[in-house]
Motif scaffolding. Sequence first.
Motif, PDB file in Angstrom:
ATOM      1  N   GLU A  40       0.840  -1.198   0.000  1.00  0.00           N
ATOM      2  CA  GLU A  40       0.000   0.000   0.000  1.00  0.00           C
ATOM      3  C   GLU A  40       0.875   1.248   0.000  1.00  0.00           C
ATOM      4  N   VAL A  41       0.241   2.355  -0.333  1.00  0.00           N
ATOM      5  CA  VAL A  41       0.929   3.641  -0.386  1.00  0.00           C
ATOM      6  C   VAL A  41       0.266   4.578   0.608  1.00  0.00           C
ATOM      7  N   LEU A  42       1.081   5.315   1.334  1.00  0.00           N
ATOM      8  CA  LEU A  42       0.567   6.316   2.263  1.00  0.00           C
ATOM      9  C   LEU A  42       1.209   7.655   1.926  1.00  0.00           C
ATOM     10  N   LEU A  43       0.394   8.580   1.445  1.00  0.00           N
ATOM     11  CA  LEU A  43       0.861   9.937   1.157  1.00  0.00           C
ATOM     12  C   LEU A  43       0.190  10.869   2.148  1.00  0.00           C
ATOM     13  N   CYS A  44       0.983  11.618   2.887  1.00  0.00           N
ATOM     14  CA  CYS A  44       0.347  12.497   3.857  1.00  0.00           C
ATOM     15  C   CYS A  44       1.121  13.780   3.999  1.00  0.00           C
ATOM     16  N   PHE A  45       0.369  14.817   4.375  1.00  0.00           N
ATOM     17  CA  PHE A  45       1.014  16.081   4.715  1.00  0.00           C
ATOM     18  C   PHE A  45       0.312  16.663   5.906  1.00  0.00           C
ATOM     19  N   HIS A  46       1.111  16.984   6.932  1.00  0.00           N
ATOM     20  CA  HIS A  46       0.574  17.577   8.144  1.00  0.00           C
ATOM     21  C   HIS A  46       0.870  19.060   8.137  1.00  0.00           C
ATOM     22  N   LEU A  70      -3.696   4.366  -0.294  1.00  0.00           N
ATOM     23  CA  LEU A  70      -4.126   3.492  -1.395  1.00  0.00           C
ATOM     24  C   LEU A  70      -3.744   2.069  -1.042  1.00  0.00           C
ATOM     25  N   LYS A  71      -4.745   1.229  -0.863  1.00  0.00           N
ATOM     26  CA  LYS A  71      -4.514  -0.148  -0.416  1.00  0.00           C
ATOM     27  C   LYS A  71      -5.108  -1.122  -1.433  1.00  0.00           C
ATOM     28  N   PRO A  72      -4.275  -1.967  -2.063  1.00  0.00           N
ATOM     29  CA  PRO A  72      -4.808  -2.904  -3.073  1.00  0.00           C
ATOM     30  C   PRO A  72      -5.747  -3.938  -2.442  1.00  0.00           C
ATOM     31  N   LEU A  73      -6.863  -4.216  -3.161  1.00  0.00           N
ATOM     32  CA  LEU A  73      -7.858  -5.186  -2.673  1.00  0.00           C
ATOM     33  C   LEU A  73      -7.940  -6.444  -3.549  1.00  0.00           C
ATOM     34  N   LYS A  74      -7.838  -6.266  -4.864  1.00  0.00           N
ATOM     35  CA  LYS A  74      -7.951  -7.408  -5.786  1.00  0.00           C
ATOM     36  C   LYS A  74      -6.812  -7.355  -6.793  1.00  0.00           C
ATOM     37  N   ALA A 103      -8.509  -1.115  -5.683  1.00  0.00           N
ATOM     38  CA  ALA A 103      -7.849  -0.641  -4.465  1.00  0.00           C
ATOM     39  C   ALA A 103      -8.819   0.208  -3.654  1.00  0.00           C
ATOM     40  N   LEU A 104      -8.543   0.275  -2.375  1.00  0.00           N
ATOM     41  CA  LEU A 104      -9.327   1.130  -1.484  1.00  0.00           C
ATOM     42  C   LEU A 104      -8.561   2.427  -1.263  1.00  0.00           C
TER      43      LEU A 104
END
Length: 1099
Positions: free
Chosen positions: A436-442, A516-520, A539-540
């Motif tokens: 999965e991918v995690l993109l974040c900005f605080h 973004l988390k792959p599901l299938k 993906a979710l």
Amino acid sequence: MVSGVEKSANLGAFCQSEKKKEKDKKKKMKMKKEKEEESVGKKITIGVCVMEKKVFSAPMEQILERLQCFGEFEVVYFGDKAILEDPIECWPLCDCLIAFYSSGYPLKKAEAYAALRKPFLVNELEPQYLLHDRRKVYERLEMFGIPVPRYACVHREVPNQHLDYFVEDDDFVEVHGNRFWKPFVEKPVNADDHRIMIYYPSSAGGGMKELFRKVGNRSSEFHPEVRRVRREGSYIYEEFMPTGGTDVKVYTVGPDYAHAEARKSPVVDGVVMRNPDGKEVRYPVLLTPAEKQMAREVCIAFRQAVCGFDLLRSEGRSYVCDVNGWSFVKNSYKYYDDAACVLRKMFLDAKAPHLSSTIPPILPWKVSEPVQPSEGLTRQGSGLIGTFGQAEELRCVVTIVRHGDRTPKQKVKLKVTEEKLLNLMLKYNGGKPRSEVLLCFHDCSSAFKLAQTKLKTAVQLQDLLDATRALVPRSRPGRESDSEAEDIEHAEKLRQVKAVLEEGGHFSGIYRKVQLKPLKWAKVAKSNGEGEEERPVEALMVLKYGGVLTHAGRKQAEELGRYFRNNMYPGEGTGLLRLHSTYRHDLKIYSSDEGRVQMSAAAFAKGLLDLEGQLTPILVSLVSKDSSMLDGLDNASIEMEDAKARLNDIITSETKTLHINGSAEKPWMVDGAGLPPNASELLPKLVKFTKKVTEQVRLLAKDEDEELAEASPYDVIPPYDQAKALGKTNIDVDRIAAGLPCGSEGFLLMYARWRKLERDLYNERKDRFDITQIPDVYDSCKYDLLHNSHLNLGGLNELFKVAQLLADGVIPNEYGINPKQKLKIGSKVARRLLGKIMIDLRNTREEALSVAELKGSQDNLAVNKTTKEDTEHHTKPHTRNEESRRTSFNSERSMDQDDDDDKEPKYRLDPKYANVRTPERHVRTRLYFTSESHIHSLMNVLRYCNLDESLQGEDSLVCDNALDRLYRTKELDYMSYIVLRMFENTEVALEDPKRFRIELAFSRGADLSPLEVNDEIAASLHQEHTLPIMGPERLQEVGSYLTLANMEKLVRPFAMPAEDFPPPSTPQGFSGYFSKSASVLERLAKIWPFHKHVNNNGK
């Protein structure tokens, strides 16, 4: 032999000589007295022998004007013509001389004048020659033991001279065998040459950055093609020090005063940050004790009272990298005041020591200034019981604070099958189909975060925005079937994602996190035709945003800090600042990982310490993150789910009977205490009013959506003006006047917020209410009443009244349905925080006892008038006792002490130098900024800890009256806090438990209703989109006495033991800033010098 006549003659001559001496002595004393009497009315002349360009600079004019306001000085300006053309014999006479080198200045001529007239020199002239040669500067710094970066010198007699000791390779240079790997810094030996180069390694792409004096809005330029160092002159090569993109400039005025400012380093991008007036943005910062000592030593080493130098803070240490000579701070009136007062004392001590240099209570230039009134954001309360008498001293203040006003927190979930989004996921997870991918900005971070990689630019979110823009339909078709309805909902969520990413016109300052988390997955042919590969096909996407500290939240936090400064410490505000400036105030500030909490902590610190400037440098300088102590509810998730399930049963149950665990006289002992008796009847009303508000916002969003459809879908997000956003504490008047929502939220996002609440609150198909949504409805409703009242949403007032009734019952019960469950949940959530609080209190006690023992032994030695050897003999046992106390009490090492004592800068307060009358007064302050969950959890432990089976029969820490007030309080709103103050009674024996008293108080925070109409101050503040913070209320009866020992006994079962804390490690702070200063202060009392009555040679 000498005859009697000769003896008589000699004796007579001797007597005559003695009489003459006595007569001369009396004559000199008379002349001295006459001179002093004459000087009483005579002003001291200050000669300003500098180039006119420097004389008429704003700082110089401001400071000289203040000096003249004292009425003791006359300022004489020499002028360029006299300095450059006239002989020194014609220069004006003066008592004190301000003279320093600048371009074109005849330094030798000034030296000759000083030798002829012998005035008092603020900055000595001969050492100023050193400042023109960087080699001599570093040599002088090293001579005085002042840390400098690792460096080496290359000296060339002629350009391009070959040197055997100098070797250059692709990624390093070597000087006399001393190797410097890229990145390294190259400085000309000539300090007047400001062209400094930084060379980058080939692994990072190579190239060189040239730093230079500001030209317009630029201070550096990157040259990707330059990879070889300069060879036409002599240079210093030094190690590149990572500083987190910040430079610190220190300004001294005499050896006892130093002011520091931070600015964006030109190393970052070369763009100079400027304010609306066009001036470079600089932020005042605090110096650590070690850095203040360095400032003192620089001042003495170069014999320059007024002196500026550059400080690098890197990897927990500080280094001096340049000394500039005469420098004044720009645009700081507080500094101008300080500098004028320090210079006045300097001049009086040198030329009129018989005159008092005491600073008047009101500075002469401030006599006519109006007193700044309080904004009224913080109310007085009844919670401060303690008085500051001679016998009882404040020793410790521990405060746990909830963050300030924030925007509502939001979440969007959608399943995506679009190729653009799936390819984007593969692009940033390294091509791994199941990662999965995690993109974040605080709003307070400086880097995006990926599961495996830290991403340092906004390119990733821009890619996501571009992909989303391409997928969002340009129009909204009507619904025709269930499948199309799903498509329409999917398109609506994509629109929401697009709006969130575009919010505010930039990618920082607003909390956003995309997962973004792959599901299938499916097997597809490889692009090269050789076999198959696995690729995600669904993906979710989870988008979280909001929860950002508002302008009102920053204002509340800063005002609360000022309130603490003026009310929690002896001396009415100035007392705390005096303690802090003389190293007798040991301050540490901790925050959870959430941006709103960190910014609240920084704003509070700004008010507490009377700091100037923006919040970012305060945050990185003073606030340490500790998510394990102040974040998360994982430890009590099961118990909290049970509580919510039981709460749902009580609210939705047809039978309205509540289970009573205790006496009816104590309503807080009831299961579901605080819930309205007609809660089930209020739920349909809540849904009805929510729908009414949502529909109105939908119509407003429709108009905005049509306007956006006409705009280009491929606009690139412009750069973000961070200085402007982080410094904002007022409402955006233009947006309000235009009829737009407050802040950066548009109508589309406002509608998405209310639409989600409407959907989640009530499931029409299942006819089921979700009571966990009640706090969110209340949160959104209160936010819009406070910040968006100008939109005049019908039904919002009625919705707030219903939501408040329900939320006042639901929120406290989510942390336990009855006192015993509240205690269980509270102890799990706040266990680590409680353990740290007890460490703070115990360490304060140990320090205070050590100080009292040491002071007592020093006083006894002074009374007995012992010799130096006796002094050393008697103090050794106490030193050993102190060491044993330090080693046996290892809790401090586990939390606050760095693991390497040899690297820790040592500093002792010198009472004579600091002009401190009470060096033994030492106050420890620990501030913990957190969220609502930890405030509730901690309060529940404090008020119900005596219900534990192991403490049966013990009285509560909180009196019945306060328990009743807490029961009626319901909400611990924004900026609510719990404060523990510990006092030491110095007239009680050291071993007596009553020597240390604990005082407990709490504040409900800004819990006044936005609909309040009977409070004039609140109504006025409401116009500014903020609410007042309620003052502290005591948790104990007046006259009660809670000892530290008794509190330890009651809290110990629920607090993490000191030995369970992890081993010491570097604090999780912000890179590039000196993070060890607090641990220096942590042990300050243990090495405190008390030598008021001891010979200075024996120190």
